[in-house]
Design an enzyme around this catalytic site. Structure first.
Site, PDB file in Angstrom:
ATOM      1  N   PRO A  44       0.181   2.772   3.771  1.00  0.00           N
ATOM      2  CA  PRO A  44      -1.282   2.594   3.679  1.00  0.00           C
ATOM      3  C   PRO A  44      -1.671   1.638   2.544  1.00  0.00           C
ATOM      4  O   PRO A  44      -2.772   1.111   2.545  1.00  0.00           O
ATOM      5  CB  PRO A  44      -1.812   4.002   3.384  1.00  0.00           C
ATOM      6  CG  PRO A  44      -0.709   4.935   3.738  1.00  0.00           C
ATOM      7  CD  PRO A  44       0.571   4.170   3.566  1.00  0.00           C
ATOM      8  N   GLU A 103       3.708  12.036   1.448  1.00  0.00           N
ATOM      9  CA  GLU A 103       2.831  11.419   0.442  1.00  0.00           C
ATOM     10  C   GLU A 103       3.284  10.030   0.059  1.00  0.00           C
ATOM     11  O   GLU A 103       2.568   9.302  -0.603  1.00  0.00           O
ATOM     12  CB  GLU A 103       2.730  12.320  -0.794  1.00  0.00           C
ATOM     13  CG  GLU A 103       1.879  13.544  -0.540  1.00  0.00           C
ATOM     14  CD  GLU A 103       0.542  13.222   0.122  1.00  0.00           C
ATOM     15  OE1 GLU A 103      -0.276  12.546  -0.516  1.00  0.00           O
ATOM     16  OE2 GLU A 103       0.323  13.640   1.264  1.00  0.00           O
ATOM     17  N   ARG A 124       6.424 -10.280  21.358  1.00  0.00           N
ATOM     18  CA  ARG A 124       5.751 -11.055  22.405  1.00  0.00           C
ATOM     19  C   ARG A 124       5.554 -12.518  22.013  1.00  0.00           C
ATOM     20  O   ARG A 124       5.256 -13.346  22.864  1.00  0.00           O
ATOM     21  CB  ARG A 124       4.426 -10.406  22.809  1.00  0.00           C
ATOM     22  CG  ARG A 124       3.374 -10.398  21.733  1.00  0.00           C
ATOM     23  CD  ARG A 124       2.066  -9.782  22.231  1.00  0.00           C
ATOM     24  NE  ARG A 124       1.416 -10.605  23.232  1.00  0.00           N
ATOM     25  CZ  ARG A 124       0.733 -11.722  22.967  1.00  0.00           C
ATOM     26  NH1 ARG A 124       0.624 -12.157  21.723  1.00  0.00           N
ATOM     27  NH2 ARG A 124       0.169 -12.399  23.935  1.00  0.00           N
ATOM     28  N   ASP A 126      -3.119 -19.587  21.903  1.00  0.00           N
ATOM     29  CA  ASP A 126      -3.974 -20.682  21.493  1.00  0.00           C
ATOM     30  C   ASP A 126      -5.448 -20.339  21.672  1.00  0.00           C
ATOM     31  O   ASP A 126      -6.260 -20.616  20.810  1.00  0.00           O
ATOM     32  CB  ASP A 126      -3.635 -21.947  22.282  1.00  0.00           C
ATOM     33  CG  ASP A 126      -2.181 -22.341  22.094  1.00  0.00           C
ATOM     34  OD1 ASP A 126      -1.580 -22.838  23.040  1.00  0.00           O
ATOM     35  OD2 ASP A 126      -1.656 -22.121  20.992  1.00  0.00           O
TER      36      ASP A 126
HETATM   37  C1  9D3 Z   1      -3.116  10.871  -0.206  1.00  0.00           C
HETATM   38  C2  9D3 Z   1      -3.213   9.433  -0.066  1.00  0.00           C
HETATM   39  N1  9D3 Z   1      -2.711   8.899   1.210  1.00  0.00           N
HETATM   40  C3  9D3 Z   1      -2.627   7.434   1.089  1.00  0.00           C
HETATM   41  C4  9D3 Z   1      -3.815   6.764   1.689  1.00  0.00           C
HETATM   42  C5  9D3 Z   1      -1.371   9.435   1.475  1.00  0.00           C
HETATM   43  C6  9D3 Z   1      -0.744   8.973   2.715  1.00  0.00           C
HETATM   44  C7  9D3 Z   1      -1.429   8.942   3.897  1.00  0.00           C
HETATM   45  C8  9D3 Z   1      -0.787   8.560   5.070  1.00  0.00           C
HETATM   46  C9  9D3 Z   1       0.588   8.591   2.695  1.00  0.00           C
HETATM   47  C10 9D3 Z   1       1.215   8.205   3.844  1.00  0.00           C
HETATM   48  C11 9D3 Z   1       0.530   8.192   5.038  1.00  0.00           C
HETATM   49  C12 9D3 Z   1       1.217   7.816   6.264  1.00  0.00           C
HETATM   50  N2  9D3 Z   1       0.781   6.495   6.726  1.00  0.00           N
HETATM   51  C13 9D3 Z   1       1.624   5.483   6.792  1.00  0.00           C
HETATM   52  O1  9D3 Z   1       2.782   5.650   6.444  1.00  0.00           O
HETATM   53  C14 9D3 Z   1       1.155   4.182   7.225  1.00  0.00           C
HETATM   54  C15 9D3 Z   1      -0.142   3.705   7.558  1.00  0.00           C
HETATM   55  C16 9D3 Z   1      -1.426   4.351   7.594  1.00  0.00           C
HETATM   56  O2  9D3 Z   1      -1.597   5.542   7.320  1.00  0.00           O
HETATM   57  N3  9D3 Z   1      -2.494   3.583   7.946  1.00  0.00           N
HETATM   58  C17 9D3 Z   1      -2.392   2.275   8.290  1.00  0.00           C
HETATM   59  N4  9D3 Z   1      -1.235   1.638   8.275  1.00  0.00           N
HETATM   60  C18 9D3 Z   1      -0.130   2.367   7.921  1.00  0.00           C
HETATM   61  S1  9D3 Z   1       1.408   1.745   7.827  1.00  0.00           S
HETATM   62  C19 9D3 Z   1       2.074   3.160   7.357  1.00  0.00           C
END
Ligand code: 9D3
Length: 248
Positions: A105, A133, A171, A186
């Site tokens: 995230p 986490e 792709r 394009d």
């Molecule tokens: C408590 C704070 N959170 C961070 C915003 C903790 C947290 C939330 C969700 C830690 C890991 C996750 C799991 N999400 C992903 O691993 C993840 C993700 C996402 O949640 N949103 C958008 N893209 C991605 S890429 C990996």
């Protein structure tokens, strides 16, 4: 240097590191990805991080130092996996064309231009799926070349994001898609959303296909399509029209 067995520079090897390998099931067995695999344009391997543990409990996660909720992915299995796959546990020493991506995230938002760059410049892509986490930060410091998010919403892990990257990148590999779709990159690159599409029947449950699409006047059709694309973009993605940043 290309790995043994690579026949073309367009070939890509993708390794996915996850604690839930079963998540990926048949997700890479359809459509363009299936065809690309069959044509050996891409090779996709999903690896269980537990297979890279050395302790008897095959532990992949542990409690966070400093306290707090949830679990953190341990560094050791991820270092072992990346070292085995690249030959080195150090992002400074990967072979040219190798990228190690952490899906998180906290990453940089994934965009079409990044998908295009991977498709054109990367021959070995390693995707690390975060969970819980988070992932021990030493993975980010020493192994990861790119930290990527797929958008501002909370997923339960990086696995769906890995699927999104694989789809968007594969792709775009040369020869991965039929000639009929190759121009669509394009048309997307003018930075607008697509116009509406219709097919037969010309009348369906009282709804008619716009007359302009039936009259064979191609200049008029092109103008209609552009107007509709602009209207749709204004409605749903005002951000694409602001700032004259034409890349997408
Ligand atoms: C408590 C704070 N959170 C961070 C915003 C903790 C947290 C939330 C969700 C830690 C890991 C996750 C799991 N999400 C992903 O691993 C993840 C993700 C996402 O949640 N949103 C958008 N893209 C991605 S890429 C990996």
């Amino acid at each position: 240097m290309l790995q043994a067995g690579r026949l073309r520079s367009s070939q890509m090897k993708i390794d996915v590191l996850t604690i839930f390998p079963e998540f990926f099931g048949q997700v890479f067995d359809f459509g363009i990805i299936r065809r690309a695999k069959a044509a050996q344009i891409v090779e996709i391997n999903v690896h269980d991080l537990r297979d890279f543990t050395t302790d008897k409990h095959r532990m992949v996660d542990d409690r966070p130092f400093g306290g707090g909720d949830g679990m953190v992915l341990k560094p050791e299995p991820i270092f072992e996996a990346v070292e085995k796959l690249t030959g080195t546990p150090d992002r400074g020493n990967y072979p040219a064309g190798t990228r190690v991506v952490l899906l998180s995230p906290q990453g940089k938002p994934f965009e079409q231009k990044a998908a295009k760059a991977y498709a054109e410049e990367t021959d070995h892509l390693i995707l690390i799926c975060g969970r819980y986490e988070g992932v021990d930060e030493r993975v980010n410091e020493r192994l990861v070349t790119d930290e990527i998010s797929i958008g501002d919403y909370v997923l339960s892990g990086g696995e769906p994001a890995a699927v999104v990257l694989v789809d968007a990148i594969v792709r775009l590999l040369p020869e991965a898609l039929g000639s009929e779709t190759s121009a669509d990159n394009d048309s997307f690159s003018d930075g607008l959303l697509d116009c509406p599409h219709y097919t037969r029947p010309a009348e369906f449950r009282g709804m008619n296909v716009p007359e302009v699409l039936l009259n064979g006047n191609h200049a008029e059709i092109e103008k209609w399509r552009r107007d509709k694309a602009l209207e749709k973009t204004r409605l749903n993605r005002m951000d694409l029209l602001e700032g004259e940043n034409g890349e997408m």
